[in-house]
Design a protein around this motif. Structure first.
Motif, PDB file in Angstrom:
ATOM      1  N   TYR A   6       2.380   5.838   8.135  1.00 28.83           N
ATOM      2  CA  TYR A   6       3.022   5.990   6.822  1.00 28.83           C
ATOM      3  C   TYR A   6       2.910   4.704   6.016  1.00 28.83           C
ATOM      4  O   TYR A   6       2.692   4.737   4.795  1.00 28.83           O
ATOM      5  CB  TYR A   6       4.489   6.390   6.979  1.00 28.83           C
ATOM      6  N   LEU A  32      -0.590   4.651   4.592  1.00 23.48           N
ATOM      7  CA  LEU A  32      -0.761   5.666   3.562  1.00 23.48           C
ATOM      8  C   LEU A  32      -0.010   5.315   2.289  1.00 23.48           C
ATOM      9  O   LEU A  32      -0.530   5.466   1.172  1.00 23.48           O
ATOM     10  CB  LEU A  32      -0.285   7.031   4.087  1.00 23.48           C
ATOM     11  N   GLU A  33       1.211   4.821   2.441  1.00 27.21           N
ATOM     12  CA  GLU A  33       2.012   4.461   1.261  1.00 27.21           C
ATOM     13  C   GLU A  33       1.437   3.238   0.566  1.00 27.21           C
ATOM     14  O   GLU A  33       1.440   3.158  -0.671  1.00 27.21           O
ATOM     15  CB  GLU A  33       3.455   4.210   1.709  1.00 27.21           C
ATOM     16  N   SER A  34       0.916   2.288   1.341  1.00 28.04           N
ATOM     17  CA  SER A  34       0.309   1.091   0.743  1.00 28.04           C
ATOM     18  C   SER A  34      -0.945   1.450  -0.047  1.00 28.04           C
ATOM     19  O   SER A  34      -1.236   0.839  -1.071  1.00 28.04           O
ATOM     20  CB  SER A  34      -0.038   0.071   1.833  1.00 28.04           C
ATOM     21  N   ALA A  35      -1.689   2.443   0.438  1.00 28.15           N
ATOM     22  CA  ALA A  35      -2.901   2.872  -0.263  1.00 28.15           C
ATOM     23  C   ALA A  35      -2.607   3.825  -1.419  1.00 28.15           C
ATOM     24  O   ALA A  35      -3.527   4.224  -2.138  1.00 28.15           O
ATOM     25  CB  ALA A  35      -3.858   3.541   0.724  1.00 28.15           C
ATOM     26  N   GLY A  36      -1.339   4.195  -1.601  1.00 29.97           N
ATOM     27  CA  GLY A  36      -0.966   5.088  -2.688  1.00 29.97           C
ATOM     28  C   GLY A  36      -1.299   6.545  -2.436  1.00 29.97           C
ATOM     29  O   GLY A  36      -1.337   7.350  -3.379  1.00 29.97           O
ATOM     30  N   LEU A  37      -1.525   6.932  -1.174  1.00 26.56           N
ATOM     31  CA  LEU A  37      -1.899   8.304  -0.851  1.00 26.56           C
ATOM     32  C   LEU A  37      -0.693   9.203  -0.627  1.00 26.56           C
ATOM     33  O   LEU A  37      -0.768  10.423  -0.858  1.00 26.56           O
ATOM     34  CB  LEU A  37      -2.801   8.318   0.397  1.00 26.56           C
ATOM     35  N   TYR A  38       0.403   8.655  -0.149  1.00 23.63           N
ATOM     36  CA  TYR A  38       1.574   9.477   0.148  1.00 23.63           C
ATOM     37  C   TYR A  38       2.816   8.602   0.095  1.00 23.63           C
ATOM     38  O   TYR A  38       2.819   7.469   0.592  1.00 23.63           O
ATOM     39  CB  TYR A  38       1.439  10.102   1.544  1.00 23.63           C
ATOM     40  N   ARG A  39       3.875   9.150  -0.511  1.00 19.90           N
ATOM     41  CA  ARG A  39       5.137   8.419  -0.588  1.00 19.90           C
ATOM     42  C   ARG A  39       6.286   9.417  -0.595  1.00 19.90           C
ATOM     43  O   ARG A  39       6.317  10.316  -1.432  1.00 19.90           O
ATOM     44  CB  ARG A  39       5.198   7.529  -1.823  1.00 19.90           C
TER      45      ARG A  39
END
Length: 349
Positions: free
Chosen positions: A275, A278-285
């Motif tokens: 997570y 993914l959150e750092s890459a802006g894909l999921y938050r």
């Protein structure tokens, strides 16, 4: 993302991460969130206090190099449990006038440093066991008390320096502080800083543990195979001695420890790390996902020392000696059932 349960003293609604999933109004999501955090805090504090108390009352444990790292882990994880009381008090509105931004950064930095100490200690334990297996004759000269103390100091200093940029505003180290509203809504992760943390902490620690325990397992399996081949070649004349039987037991014991380490680490930490990436890459938050993965990873503070310590025969003996006055009959029966045959050896891991 605010809960509609109860207003605070200024009249604003109480912020809760679990309120983002839209529970029914009859369920106080903030109390549920506090209950989860407090439950984990109690488990972490109780488990690590037990480990520290056993080490304090069993002087024999201080003669083992791994004991120093286990104590370091226990102290760090104990502080993690104590620090978990801060967001609980904040959710219960017991800290009026709290600076959300400062509290968020301080709490996130402190927990990140403590978890880094715990993770680095796990890696150092694996290196210590690797040296003990691959260089048994020179182990005493390579692993000295002075070097152990220097390594522990280095672990704390390195962990504090790695996460210092986050406290100074470069990036977000994790989601430990997301129980504070400012942290959850205004503090975003930085892809560069996330890569920096993975490269300097997560990846080296994971690779070190995998390499060292993989090598230990391979060496023990090879040794066991050689003993089996010798026995098959020479028959009854090559019946394994007590030492060789012990080596076979060591092979199985290391396999079990390796299984416990890898399974617990991946089950508790991989959701958080995935997570985080993914959150750092802006894909999921998602706030609820950050809450669940974060506190699942923090629960590893309860498992760390118990896994390593309960896998150590000397620790089990120390714990048994402490419990013997309370449960003399039960422990006496257990000792009688588990008494080793004459000539067998115990190898602590």
């Amino acid at each position: 993302m605010n809960s509609s349960s109860s207003p605070n003293q200024s009249g604003s609604p109480l912020f809760c991460l679990l309120g983002a999933v839209g529970y029914s109004p009859s369920l106080d999501t903030c109390l549920l969130e506090v209950a989860i955090i407090l439950f984990l805090a109690v488990l972490i504090i109780a488990g690590n206090l037990l480990v520290i108390f056993v080490f304090h009352c069993a002087p024999l444990l201080h003669h083992h190099s791994t004991g120093h790292f286990i104590q370091t882990m226990a102290c760090a994880d104990l502080l993690v449990g104590v620090s978990c009381l801060v967001p609980s008090l904040s959710l219960l509105r017991c800290l009026p006038g709290l600076n959300q931004q400062l509290a968020c950064k301080a709490f996130g930095y402190a927990v990140s440093v403590l978890k880094s100490v715990s993770m680095a200690s796990l890696a150092c334990i694996s290196v210590d066991r690797y040296i003990a297996i691959t260089r048994p004759l020179s182990y005493a000269t390579l692993v000295t008390p002075c070097r152990l103390r220097a390594c522990i100091v280095l672990i704390w200093v390195y962990s504090a320096l790695v996460f210092l940029p986050s406290f100074l505003g470069w990036g977000k180290p994790g989601y430990h502080g997301d129980v504070f509203q400012w942290c959850a809504e205004s503090w975003r992760t930085n892809p560069t800083f996330s890569t920096f943390i993975v490269a300097l902490l997560y990846a080296p620690a994971a690779l070190t543990v995998c390499f060292t325990y993989g090598s230990i397992f391979r060496i023990c399996r090879q040794h066991t195979r050689e003993i089996s081949q010798r026995h098959a070649r020479f028959g009854a004349q090559a019946t394994p001695t007590g030492g060789e039987r012990c080596d076979g037991c060591t092979d199985k014991r290391y396999a079990m420890v390796l299984f416990r380490i890898t399974s617990v680490f991946y089950v508790l930490w991989m959701p958080y790390i995935l997570y985080f990436l993914l959150e750092s890459a802006g894909l999921y938050r998602h706030m609820v996902a950050s809450f669940l993965t974060t506190w699942l990873a923090i629960s590893n503070s309860f498992c760390n020392c118990l896994i390593y310590s309960l896998s150590n025969s000397v620790f089990r003996k120390g714990l048994g000696s402490l419990l013997q006055p309370l449960l003399p009959s039960c422990l006496g029966c257990a000792d009688g059932r588990k008494a080793p045959p004459p000539g067998s050896l115990h190898v602590s891991i």
